[in-house]
Write a protein that holds these residues in place. Structure first.
Motif, PDB file in Angstrom:
ATOM      1  N   HIS A  21       0.750  -1.282  -0.042  1.00  0.00           N
ATOM      2  CA  HIS A  21      -0.062   0.064  -0.135  1.00  0.00           C
ATOM      3  C   HIS A  21       0.874   1.261   0.015  1.00  0.00           C
ATOM      4  O   HIS A  21       0.505   2.267  -0.909  1.00  0.00           O
ATOM      5  CB  HIS A  21      -0.813   0.070   1.282  1.00  0.00           C
ATOM      6  N   ALA A  22       1.855   1.375   1.039  1.00  0.00           N
ATOM      7  CA  ALA A  22       2.877   2.400   1.081  1.00  0.00           C
ATOM      8  C   ALA A  22       3.388   2.563  -0.589  1.00  0.00           C
ATOM      9  O   ALA A  22       3.852   3.799  -0.844  1.00  0.00           O
ATOM     10  CB  ALA A  22       3.793   2.232   2.020  1.00  0.00           C
ATOM     11  N   ASP A  23       4.105   1.825  -0.998  1.00  0.00           N
ATOM     12  CA  ASP A  23       4.675   1.618  -2.233  1.00  0.00           C
ATOM     13  C   ASP A  23       3.657   2.258  -3.330  1.00  0.00           C
ATOM     14  O   ASP A  23       4.094   3.182  -4.161  1.00  0.00           O
ATOM     15  CB  ASP A  23       5.202   0.291  -2.587  1.00  0.00           C
ATOM     16  N   ASP A  24       2.472   1.604  -3.440  1.00  0.00           N
ATOM     17  CA  ASP A  24       1.404   2.408  -4.437  1.00  0.00           C
ATOM     18  C   ASP A  24       1.196   3.735  -4.068  1.00  0.00           C
ATOM     19  O   ASP A  24       1.166   4.478  -5.063  1.00  0.00           O
ATOM     20  CB  ASP A  24       0.241   1.316  -4.418  1.00  0.00           C
ATOM     21  N   GLU A  25       0.761   4.237  -2.754  1.00  0.00           N
ATOM     22  CA  GLU A  25       0.572   5.526  -2.770  1.00  0.00           C
ATOM     23  C   GLU A  25       1.691   6.489  -2.909  1.00  0.00           C
ATOM     24  O   GLU A  25       1.642   7.583  -3.434  1.00  0.00           O
ATOM     25  CB  GLU A  25       0.326   5.694  -1.162  1.00  0.00           C
ATOM     26  N   ALA A  26       3.080   5.981  -2.727  1.00  0.00           N
ATOM     27  CA  ALA A  26       4.151   6.746  -2.961  1.00  0.00           C
ATOM     28  C   ALA A  26       4.350   7.028  -4.526  1.00  0.00           C
ATOM     29  O   ALA A  26       4.500   8.075  -4.942  1.00  0.00           O
ATOM     30  CB  ALA A  26       5.482   6.097  -2.421  1.00  0.00           C
ATOM     31  N   MET A  27       4.042   6.002  -5.162  1.00  0.00           N
ATOM     32  CA  MET A  27       4.236   5.980  -6.699  1.00  0.00           C
ATOM     33  C   MET A  27       3.029   7.055  -7.329  1.00  0.00           C
ATOM     34  O   MET A  27       3.364   7.593  -8.091  1.00  0.00           O
ATOM     35  CB  MET A  27       3.954   4.847  -7.289  1.00  0.00           C
ATOM     36  N   GLN A  28       1.743   6.925  -6.716  1.00  0.00           N
ATOM     37  CA  GLN A  28       0.677   7.823  -6.966  1.00  0.00           C
ATOM     38  C   GLN A  28       1.226   9.194  -7.143  1.00  0.00           C
ATOM     39  O   GLN A  28       0.713  10.184  -7.663  1.00  0.00           O
ATOM     40  CB  GLN A  28      -0.454   7.667  -6.439  1.00  0.00           C
ATOM     41  N   ASP A  29       1.965   9.661  -5.841  1.00  0.00           N
ATOM     42  CA  ASP A  29       2.501  11.170  -5.689  1.00  0.00           C
ATOM     43  C   ASP A  29       3.690  11.472  -6.254  1.00  0.00           C
ATOM     44  O   ASP A  29       4.299  12.495  -5.923  1.00  0.00           O
ATOM     45  CB  ASP A  29       2.248  11.150  -4.097  1.00  0.00           C
ATOM     46  N   GLY A  30       4.083  10.357  -7.056  1.00  0.00           N
ATOM     47  CA  GLY A  30       5.663  10.707  -7.990  1.00  0.00           C
ATOM     48  C   GLY A  30       6.721  10.627  -6.747  1.00  0.00           C
ATOM     49  O   GLY A  30       7.791  11.130  -6.962  1.00  0.00           O
ATOM     50  N   LYS A  75       7.683  -6.157  15.374  1.00  0.00           N
ATOM     51  CA  LYS A  75       8.213  -7.207  16.618  1.00  0.00           C
ATOM     52  C   LYS A  75       9.675  -7.692  16.434  1.00  0.00           C
ATOM     53  O   LYS A  75      10.597  -7.746  17.324  1.00  0.00           O
ATOM     54  CB  LYS A  75       7.258  -8.331  16.833  1.00  0.00           C
ATOM     55  N   GLY A  76      10.055  -7.565  15.068  1.00  0.00           N
ATOM     56  CA  GLY A  76      11.446  -7.902  14.668  1.00  0.00           C
ATOM     57  C   GLY A  76      12.534  -6.842  14.826  1.00  0.00           C
ATOM     58  O   GLY A  76      13.390  -6.872  14.269  1.00  0.00           O
ATOM     59  N   GLY A  77      12.090  -5.761  15.257  1.00  0.00           N
ATOM     60  CA  GLY A  77      12.992  -4.591  15.209  1.00  0.00           C
ATOM     61  C   GLY A  77      13.143  -3.803  14.034  1.00  0.00           C
ATOM     62  O   GLY A  77      14.080  -3.100  14.007  1.00  0.00           O
ATOM     63  N   LYS A  78      12.440  -3.826  13.178  1.00  0.00           N
ATOM     64  CA  LYS A  78      12.574  -2.942  12.101  1.00  0.00           C
ATOM     65  C   LYS A  78      11.339  -1.876  11.965  1.00  0.00           C
ATOM     66  O   LYS A  78      10.547  -1.963  12.753  1.00  0.00           O
ATOM     67  CB  LYS A  78      12.093  -3.804  10.658  1.00  0.00           C
ATOM     68  N   ILE A  79      11.316  -1.065  10.990  1.00  0.00           N
ATOM     69  CA  ILE A  79      10.234   0.071  10.741  1.00  0.00           C
ATOM     70  C   ILE A  79       9.400  -0.295   9.479  1.00  0.00           C
ATOM     71  O   ILE A  79       9.883  -0.697   8.523  1.00  0.00           O
ATOM     72  CB  ILE A  79      11.003   1.159  10.432  1.00  0.00           C
ATOM     73  N   ARG A  80       8.145  -0.610   9.562  1.00  0.00           N
ATOM     74  CA  ARG A  80       7.218  -0.822   8.505  1.00  0.00           C
ATOM     75  C   ARG A  80       6.632   0.446   8.295  1.00  0.00           C
ATOM     76  O   ARG A  80       5.905   1.076   9.092  1.00  0.00           O
ATOM     77  CB  ARG A  80       6.102  -1.836   9.015  1.00  0.00           C
ATOM     78  N   VAL A  81       6.596   0.940   6.869  1.00  0.00           N
ATOM     79  CA  VAL A  81       6.062   1.947   6.598  1.00  0.00           C
ATOM     80  C   VAL A  81       4.722   1.633   5.971  1.00  0.00           C
ATOM     81  O   VAL A  81       4.580   0.927   4.858  1.00  0.00           O
ATOM     82  CB  VAL A  81       6.991   2.756   5.572  1.00  0.00           C
ATOM     83  N   ILE A  82       3.566   2.035   6.362  1.00  0.00           N
ATOM     84  CA  ILE A  82       2.357   1.751   6.051  1.00  0.00           C
ATOM     85  C   ILE A  82       1.590   2.605   4.908  1.00  0.00           C
ATOM     86  O   ILE A  82       1.076   1.887   4.281  1.00  0.00           O
ATOM     87  CB  ILE A  82       1.593   1.833   7.491  1.00  0.00           C
ATOM     88  N   THR A  83       1.909   3.770   4.946  1.00  0.00           N
ATOM     89  CA  THR A  83       1.521   4.565   3.893  1.00  0.00           C
ATOM     90  C   THR A  83       2.506   5.781   3.788  1.00  0.00           C
ATOM     91  O   THR A  83       2.935   6.402   4.645  1.00  0.00           O
ATOM     92  CB  THR A  83      -0.100   5.187   4.219  1.00  0.00           C
ATOM     93  N   VAL A  84       2.270   6.396   2.494  1.00  0.00           N
ATOM     94  CA  VAL A  84       3.123   7.700   2.208  1.00  0.00           C
ATOM     95  C   VAL A  84       2.192   8.504   1.491  1.00  0.00           C
ATOM     96  O   VAL A  84       1.346   8.113   0.531  1.00  0.00           O
ATOM     97  CB  VAL A  84       4.192   7.158   1.189  1.00  0.00           C
TER      98      VAL A  84
END
Length: 90
Positions: A21-30, A75-84
């Motif tokens: 979802h975040a990847d799709d939203e990022a691409m839509q906004d360029g 939980k694995g100590g990473k960052i999940r980017v949910i939306t952009v």
């Protein structure tokens, strides 16, 4: 260490990922992945959801536009980017 410092350190070290979802939203906004990184590394936390450990970060993309990201610690100590998105707020 502040929450934004923790998030920046993880992103700086490549310990993050974008949801589909975040990847799709990022691409839509360029935006691309480098814009998302720049936004987080230059940004500030505007809103938090403590119970869900989610954070809205507003920063600058590589071309200077305001970029918003909502992310959370995994939980694995990473960052999940949910939306952009391109931040339009004043």
């Amino acid at each position: 260490m502040s929450r934004i410092s923790e998030i920046r350190a993880l992103v700086h070290n490549g310990l993050y990922y974008l949801t589909e979802h975040a990847d799709d939203e990022a691409m839509q906004d360029g935006f691309d992945i480098y814009d998302v990184e720049s936004g987080i590394l230059t940004g500030k936390i505007r809103k938090t959801w403590p119970k869900e450990q989610k954070f809205e970060i507003i920063g600058k993309s590589l071309d200077g536009r305001a970029i918003g990201s909502v992310c959370r610690f995994t939980k694995g100590g990473k960052i999940r980017v949910i939306t952009v998105y391109e931040d339009q707020s004043k």
